[in-house]
Scaffold this motif. Structure first.
Motif, PDB file in Angstrom:
ATOM      1  N   PHE B  82       0.283  -1.047   0.166  1.00 13.92           N
ATOM      2  CA  PHE B  82       0.188  -0.021   0.238  1.00 13.92           C
ATOM      3  C   PHE B  82       1.202   1.279  -0.103  1.00 13.92           C
ATOM      4  O   PHE B  82       2.392   1.538  -0.038  1.00 13.92           O
ATOM      5  CB  PHE B  82      -0.599   0.454   0.812  1.00 13.92           C
ATOM      6  CG  PHE B  82      -2.065  -0.900   1.318  1.00 13.92           C
ATOM      7  CD1 PHE B  82      -3.183  -0.453   0.716  1.00 13.92           C
ATOM      8  CD2 PHE B  82      -1.643  -2.413   1.605  1.00 13.92           C
ATOM      9  CE1 PHE B  82      -3.997  -2.047   0.412  1.00 13.92           C
ATOM     10  CE2 PHE B  82      -2.484  -3.583   2.098  1.00 13.92           C
ATOM     11  CZ  PHE B  82      -3.849  -2.877   1.354  1.00 13.92           C
ATOM     12  N   ASN B  84       0.741   3.803   1.931  1.00 13.83           N
ATOM     13  CA  ASN B  84       1.316   4.113   3.177  1.00 13.83           C
ATOM     14  C   ASN B  84       2.381   2.553   4.373  1.00 13.83           C
ATOM     15  O   ASN B  84       2.069   2.739   5.087  1.00 13.83           O
ATOM     16  CB  ASN B  84       0.260   4.749   3.891  1.00 13.83           C
ATOM     17  CG  ASN B  84      -0.531   3.543   4.453  1.00 13.83           C
ATOM     18  OD1 ASN B  84      -0.925   3.026   3.657  1.00 13.83           O
ATOM     19  ND2 ASN B  84      -1.880   4.456   4.945  1.00 13.83           N
ATOM     20  N   TYR B  85       2.273   1.918   3.468  1.00 13.51           N
ATOM     21  CA  TYR B  85       2.724   0.968   3.904  1.00 13.51           C
ATOM     22  C   TYR B  85       1.825  -0.090   4.514  1.00 13.51           C
ATOM     23  O   TYR B  85       1.644  -1.239   4.353  1.00 13.51           O
ATOM     24  CB  TYR B  85       3.942   0.760   4.180  1.00 13.51           C
ATOM     25  CG  TYR B  85       5.316   1.317   4.235  1.00 13.51           C
ATOM     26  CD1 TYR B  85       4.889   1.659   2.494  1.00 13.51           C
ATOM     27  CD2 TYR B  85       5.470   2.635   4.397  1.00 13.51           C
ATOM     28  CE1 TYR B  85       6.043   2.998   1.963  1.00 13.51           C
ATOM     29  CE2 TYR B  85       5.947   3.549   3.748  1.00 13.51           C
ATOM     30  CZ  TYR B  85       6.390   3.573   2.562  1.00 13.51           C
ATOM     31  OH  TYR B  85       6.960   4.451   1.430  1.00 13.51           O
ATOM     32  N   ALA B  86       0.780   0.591   5.357  1.00 12.96           N
ATOM     33  CA  ALA B  86       0.143  -0.797   5.888  1.00 12.96           C
ATOM     34  C   ALA B  86       1.109  -1.267   7.099  1.00 12.96           C
ATOM     35  O   ALA B  86       0.308  -2.882   6.994  1.00 12.96           O
ATOM     36  CB  ALA B  86      -1.404  -0.692   5.350  1.00 12.96           C
ATOM     37  N   TYR B  88       2.036  -3.224   9.634  1.00 17.65           N
ATOM     38  CA  TYR B  88       1.368  -3.376  11.503  1.00 17.65           C
ATOM     39  C   TYR B  88       1.727  -3.318  12.670  1.00 17.65           C
ATOM     40  O   TYR B  88       3.201  -3.557  13.245  1.00 17.65           O
ATOM     41  CB  TYR B  88       1.674  -5.273  11.648  1.00 17.65           C
ATOM     42  CG  TYR B  88       0.467  -5.865  10.571  1.00 17.65           C
ATOM     43  CD1 TYR B  88      -0.376  -4.872  10.219  1.00 17.65           C
ATOM     44  CD2 TYR B  88       0.862  -7.236  10.031  1.00 17.65           C
ATOM     45  CE1 TYR B  88      -1.660  -5.728   8.623  1.00 17.65           C
ATOM     46  CE2 TYR B  88       0.304  -7.478   8.997  1.00 17.65           C
ATOM     47  CZ  TYR B  88      -0.351  -7.180   8.743  1.00 17.65           C
ATOM     48  OH  TYR B  88      -1.122  -7.601   7.505  1.00 17.65           O
TER      49      TYR B  88
END
Ligand SMILES: Nc1ncnc2c1ncn2[C@@H]1O[C@H](COP(=O)(O)OP(=O)(O)O)[C@@H](O)[C@H]1O
Ligand SMILES: [Mg+2]
Lengths: 283, 350
Positions: B82, B84-86, B88
Motif C-alpha cells: 500500500f 502508506n505501507y499499512a 502492523y
C-alpha cells in the motif's frame, strides 16, 4: 533551569490538589490505628497510634451479621469477584459490539449504536425492579451470576471502543485480509493489541464502578455470604450497636482503608499498560 | 487465456461514481504491468478489484485459470503493497512478515526460514526485532515488500508504493523493485501517477484516463506511437508541445508554418504534437522560438520559450550548446517525428 512564576503557581495548585486527595485518606488511616475511645473523645488523629494490628485483625476476622458468620474478608472477596466479573465482561462485550458496529457495515449499525447510547439514560437504578424481577425469575438471586449479569452491558465503553476503532486506518484491515486474517483473527491479532491502553483504562473504570455498587447487591442478596463491601460498611458495625456499646469508630476506619485496597491494586497492576499507551501511541 | 484476465470490468461505487468502464486487459505470467494515469482516473480501483478489496460491479476477473469475482481476498493468494505501507504497528518486523504465513498454518521452522530469506533479500535482517515506528521510510518500504514476497503469492499488487519517499530514495527503490521482480519472477501490477516511474518499471503499461484504458503497450511503443492526445501529453517529460492546426489536401497549416504531404487523409481541425527532444536547430526552419528561460540539466538543456502567437513551447537540446535568454532560434522537426490528432476526438490521425 529557571523556574517561571507560572510554574510555581501551577505547582502550588497541583500540590493543593494532591493534599485534598491524600489528607482524608491519611486521617482515616491514622485514626484506624487508635482506640475507638480515643477517637470519640479526642477526635480524628493525624499520627499513628498503637492499635493498628488489633483493629485490622478484628475487622478482617470478626464474624458479624445476624448469623454471626460473615467476615469482612469474605465481603472483600465478594466485592472483588463482582467487580472483576463486571469489569471483564463489560470490556469484552463492549469491545466486541463496537467491532461489529464499526466493521460490519450493515444498515442498522447506526440506529443500533444510538439505541445502545441511549441506554446511558437508563442506569440500573432506574430499571431496578424489572431487572430484579428477571433475575429472580431466573433463580439467580444470591449468586455471583445474579450480581454480575445485569451490569455487564456498557454504553460508555462501547462508545469509546467504537470511536477508537474508527481511527484505525482501513488499509490495516485490508492488509490483514490479504494476509489471510478472518474476522475473528483481525479482532484478536489487531484490535485487541492496538487498544491495550483503552482496555486497561476501561477495565479500571469499570472495576471501580462494579466495586462501588450498592443498591443492586442490597436488593439481590438475602444470604449474608453474598454481602459486599459497600453493604458491609453500612451494616456491619451498626447492628451490634445496642445503646450500651460504644460506636466502633476505629474499626470503621480500618474497614474503610481495607476497602480501598482492591481498586488500588487494580490500578497499580494496570497502570504500566495504561501509562505506556499514553506516552507512546502505536498507530 | 493468460495469467490474469480482466474482461469488461466495470466499477460503479455505491454513491454512483463510475470509476472503471468496461475494461479488458490481460497480464502474462511473470510480467510487470504498470497502470499509469492522473489522480482519480481509477487505477487504484482497478487494482483493488484484482485484490478483492472492492466488489466488481460487472465483468469477470480470472486469475491463474480461475474466476475470482466472488473469491474472498484472503483466499486469492495475492499480496499488496500500500501507499502508506499499512505495516502492523504493534508487531515487530519479523511478525509483520510472518503473520500471513502463520495464518496459512505453516509450521514454525518453515516460517522462520522464509522470513529470514526474504529479510536477507531485502536487507532488513538487522531490523527484524524492531517495530515499524522505529524504521525509516525506506526501511518501512522494504518491510512492506518483504511482507508481500515472503508469501510467494500468485501476483504482487503495488499501489503507488514510492510516493511517500523522497526523490532520491524513490529512484533507488524503483530500481530495487524492478531488480527484485526480475529475480523473484512474480507477476506484478504497479500503479503510479508518475510517468517516469511507469516507463522505467514496466514491461507493458496501461495508460488510464477517466476509467478507460487509453493505450496498452510497451513503454517504447507508447512513447513512439501514442494513439491519443491524452497519451501523447501524459507520457514523456518534458511534455509534448501541442499546436493548433488545420489539414486540407494533405497540407497541415499551423500558426506560422506549413507541413506538406502529410501521411493522413484527415481533413479539418487538428492538434499537432511535437516532442521537445525531436527538434533541432537548422537553417531551413519551420518554427521560430523566442527563448524565455533555459534549464541546464548538465547532459541536456531544456529551453522554454514562445512562438509568434505567444504559445509556450519547449525544446530539448544537448547540454554542450549554449543558448542565451532572449535568443531567437530556428527549429526543425527531426525525421518528420510529429503527431497529428483529431481535435474533436483526440484520436491520432497520422
Ligand atoms: N470508496 C469510494 N466511494 C466512492 N467513490 C470513490 C471511492 N473510491 C474512489 N472513488 C472515486 O473513484 C474514482 C477513481 O478513484 P481511484 O481508483 O482511487 O483513483 P486513482 O487511484 O487513479 O487516483 C475517483 O473519482 C474517486 O473519487
Ligand atoms: Mg490511487
Amino acid at each position: 533551569m529557571k523556574i517561571k512564576p507560572l510554574q510555581i503557581i501551577a505547582h502550588i495548585i497541583l500540590i493543593l490538589g494532591v493534599l485534598l486527595m491524600v489528607v482524608p485518606i491519611w486521617i482515616s488511616f491514622a485514626s484506624s490505628s487508635h482506640d475507638s475511645v480515643t477517637i470519640l473523645t479526642e477526635g480524628m488523629k493525624f499520627h499513628i497510634g498503637d492499635q493498628l494490628a488489633r483493629n485490622y485483625n478484628e475487622v478482617l476476622n470478626e464474624k458479624g451479621g445476624w448469623s454471626e458468620e460473615v467476615t469482612a474478608a469474605k465481603m472483600f472477596i465478594n466485592s472483588f469477584i463482582m467487580a472483576l466479573g463486571i469489569a471483564t465482561l463489560k470490556v469484552v462485550i463492549s469491545a466486541m459490539s463496537a467491532y461489529a458496529l464499526v466493521y460490519y457495515r450493515f444498515k442498522l449499525a447506526v440506529p443500533i449504536f444510538w439505541l445502545i447510547f441511549i441506554t446511558l439514560l437508563v442506569p440500573l437504578e432506574v430499571r431496578i425492579f424489572p431487572s430484579y424481577k428477571i433475575v429472580s425469575d431466573l433463580g439467580l438471586t444470591n449468586s455471583y451470576t445474579g450480581l454480575i449479569l445485569p451490569l455487564v452491558a456498557s454504553a460508555t465503553a462501547t462508545f469509546f471502543f467504537r470511536q477508537f476503532y474508527k481511527t484505525i486506518p482501513d488499509e490495516l484491515l485490508e492488509s490483514a485480509k490479504l494476509d489471510g486474517a478472518n474476522a475473528w483473527s483481525f479482532f484478536i491479532d489487531f484490535l485487541v493489541p492496538l487498544s491495550k491502553t483503552m482496555i486497561a483504562a476501561m477495565f479500571i473504570f469499570m472495576f471501580v464502578y462494579g466495586y462501588s455498587q450498592y443498591l443492586w447487591p442490597l436488593i439481590m442478596t438475602t444470604a449474608e455470604e453474598y454481602w459486599t463491601v459497600v453493604m458491609g460498611m453500612k451494616i456491619i458495625y451498626t447492628e451490634s450497636y445496642e445503646g450500651v456499646a460504644l460506636p466502633r469508630t476505629a474499626e470503621r476506619f480500618a474497614y474503610i482503608i481495607l476497602s480501598m485496597i482492591p481498586p488500588v491494586l487494580v490500578v497499580v497492576f494496570l497502570q504500566k499498560w495504561f501509562i505506556k499507551g499514553l506516552i507512546q501511541t502505536e498507530k | 487465456m493468460s495469467f490474469l484476465d480482466l474482461k469488461n470490468v466495470t466499477k460503479i461505487y455505491p454513491n454512483g461514481t463510475k470509476a472503471v468502464h468496461e475494461t479488458s486487459l490481460s497480464v502474462d505470467e511473470g510480467e510487470f504491468m504498470v497502470f499509469v494515469g492522473p489522480s482519480g482516473c481509477g487505477k487504484s480501483t482497478l487494482l483493488r478489484m484484482v485484490a478483492g478489496l472492492e466488489d466488481i460491479t460487472e465483468g469477470d476477473i480470472n486469475l491463474d485459470g480461475k474466476l475470482i469475482n466472488e473469491v474472498d481476498p484472503s483466499e486469492r493468494d495475492v499480496a499488496m503493497v500500500f501507499q502508506n505501507y499499512a505495516l502492523y504497528p504493534h508487531m515487530n518486523v519479523y511478525n509483520n512478515l510472518a503473520y500471513g504465513l502463520k495464518n496459512r498454518g505453516i509450521d514454525k521452522e518453515t516460517i522462520e526460514q522464509k522470513v529470514n530469506d526474504a529479510a536477507k533479500l531485502l536487507q532488513i535482517s538487522d531490523y527484524l526485532q524492531r517495530k515499524p515506528s522505529m524504521l525509516s521510510g525506506g526501511q518501512r518500504q522494504r518491510v512492506a515488500m518483504g511482507r508481500a514476497i515472503v508469501r510467494n503469492p500468485k501476483i504482487f499488487l503495488f499501489d503507488e508504493p514510492l510516493s511517500n519517499l523522497d526523490a532520491k530514495l524513490r529512484i533507488q527503490m524503483r530500481l530495487e523493485i524492478k531488480k527484485l521482480q526480475q529475480k523473484v519472477g512474480v507477476t506484478s501490477i504497479f500503479v503510479t501517477h508518475d510517468q517516469v516511474e511507469a516507463m522505467t518499471l514496466a514491461d507493458r503499461l496501461a495508460v488510464i484516463n477517466n476509467g478507460i484504458i487509453e493505450q496498452l503497450g510497451t513503454p517504447i511503443e507508447i512513447y513512439d506511437n501514442p494513439k491519443s492526445l491524452f497519451v501523447a501529453g501524459f507520457i514523456g517529460s518534458p511534455q509534448m508541445n501541442f499546436l493548433d492546426g488545420n489539414i486540407k489536401n494533405k497540407t497541415l497549416s499551423a500558426e506560422g508554418f506549413e507541413i506538406k504531404d502529410i501521411d493522413s487523409d484527415f481533413e479539418g481541425e487538428v492538434k499537432l504534437g511535437i516532442r521537445p527532444e525531436h527538434l533541432s536547430q537548422s537553417e531551413n526552419s519551420l518554427i521560430n522560438l523566442k527563448v524565455d528561460l533555459v534549464e541546464q540539466l548538465g547532459s541536456d538543456n531544456l529551453v522554454y520559450g514562445h512562438l509568434k502567437d505567444k504559445k509556450d513551447f519547449c525544446y530539448r537540446c544537448p547540454g554542450n550548446l549554449t543558448i542565451e535568454k532572449g535568443a531567437d532560434l530556428s527549429l526543425n522537426i527531426e525525421n518528420n517525428k510529429y503527431y497529428i490528432f483529431d481535435k474533436s476526438t483526440g484520436k491520432r490521425v497520422n
